[in-house]
Design an enzyme around this catalytic site. Structure first.
Site, mmCIF file in Angstrom:
data_model
loop_
_atom_site.group_PDB
_atom_site.id
_atom_site.type_symbol
_atom_site.label_atom_id
_atom_site.label_comp_id
_atom_site.label_asym_id
_atom_site.label_seq_id
_atom_site.Cartn_x
_atom_site.Cartn_y
_atom_site.Cartn_z
ATOM 1 N N VAL A 79 0.834 -1.200 0.000
ATOM 2 C CA VAL A 79 0.000 0.000 0.000
ATOM 3 C C VAL A 79 0.873 1.256 0.000
ATOM 4 C CG1 VAL A 79 -1.777 1.289 1.248
ATOM 5 C CG2 VAL A 79 -1.893 -1.202 1.144
ATOM 6 N N CYS A 80 1.920 1.258 0.788
ATOM 7 C CA CYS A 80 2.803 2.423 0.879
ATOM 8 C C CYS A 80 3.487 2.711 -0.451
ATOM 9 C CB CYS A 80 3.864 2.207 1.952
ATOM 10 S SG CYS A 80 3.193 1.980 3.598
ATOM 11 N N THR A 81 3.825 1.678 -1.180
ATOM 12 C CA THR A 81 4.455 1.869 -2.486
ATOM 13 C C THR A 81 3.523 2.618 -3.427
ATOM 14 O OG1 THR A 81 5.777 -0.139 -2.198
ATOM 15 C CG2 THR A 81 5.499 0.661 -4.451
#
Length: 249
Positions: A79-81
């Site tokens: 998700v952070c990517t």
């Protein structure tokens, strides 16, 4: 490697609204009573940190700009990517609004730099522009309360991931809006831009914005402004209720 955070006492936050004196903690003393109260309109804690763009002092980095400071649970997370890629793509929009972006993940700079290559590849970026803070010791995560309840209990004892925190900070270094998401939910970059537009409009025009407000839509005259003063300041306006008056932005 960053190992010491600068943090503020509750008394100074409430009374002076200025950055506090330096207080040095060790990793064995993550106590809830030592955390600053990050209330709306308090001056955010300052700190020194290593980042992918070199060492920074947080307040100096922000300078006279607005800031969006957001955390990520860990490097090489799915998700952070997607989030970092989306924020990077929108950097020109943040630049137009005088906003600096800065991220944080609780790993070291070398890991961040390797992760950035993935972020660029996955999101089709030529270059990832803004810095990511290294917070291996979780000092800044503690300072800004970027962990969940169970994670807080493990600070200084075991590996801990941050949650998805977002802090919108104005040029006077005051916290204006904060969001907190669980690790499972990605953020909405459009909402971050929208609330920055709303804050800047409110500050510039002395108005407030209704639900789902977008740039260009009518705004609300605050109830503290009399009808006579509203006419002088805003000209024509529409009264729905004595306390609900719309005008052009």
């Amino acid at each position: 490697m960053f190992s010491r955070a600068l943090f503020q006492s509750r008394q100074s936050l409430l009374q002076r609204q200025q950055p506090l004196k330096i207080a040095v903690r060790t990793l064995r003393n993550f106590k809830q009573e030592d955390q600053p109260r990050l209330r709306i309109n308090t001056v955010v804690p300052n700190f020194d940190a290593e980042t992918t763009k070199g060492k920074i002092n947080f307040h100096d980095y922000l300078g006279d700009s607005w800031g969006v400071f957001f955390s990520h649970p860990a490097d090489f997370t799915p998700v952070c990517t997607t989030e970092l890629g989306a924020f990077s793509k929108l950097k020109p929009e943040f630049d137009k609004r005088g906003v600096k972006l800065i991220g944080l993940s609780a790993e070291d700079v070398e890991s961040h730099k390797k992760w950035i290559k993935d972020i660029e590849e996955v999101n089709g970026l030529n270059k990832f522009e803004f810095p990511i803070i290294a917070d291996v010791d979780k000092e800044i995560a503690f300072l800004y309360d970027m962990v969940d309840e169970e994670g807080f209990k493990q600070l200084g004892k075991a590996p801990v991931a941050t949650i998805r925190s977002v802090f919108i900070i104005d040029p006077s270094k005051k916290l204006r809006i904060s969001f907190t998401y669980p690790p499972s939910v990605g953020r909405n970059t459009s909402e971050v831009l929208r609330v920055i537009d709303a804050l800047q409009k409110a500050d510039a025009k002395g108005v407030v914005t209704p639900i789902n407000w977008q740039e260009g839509e009518d705004v609300i005259i605050p109830p503290t402004v009399s009808d006579a003063d509203a006419s002088k300041k805003f000209g024509d306006y529409k009264t729905v209720k004595p306390y609900l008056r719309y005008t052009k932005a």
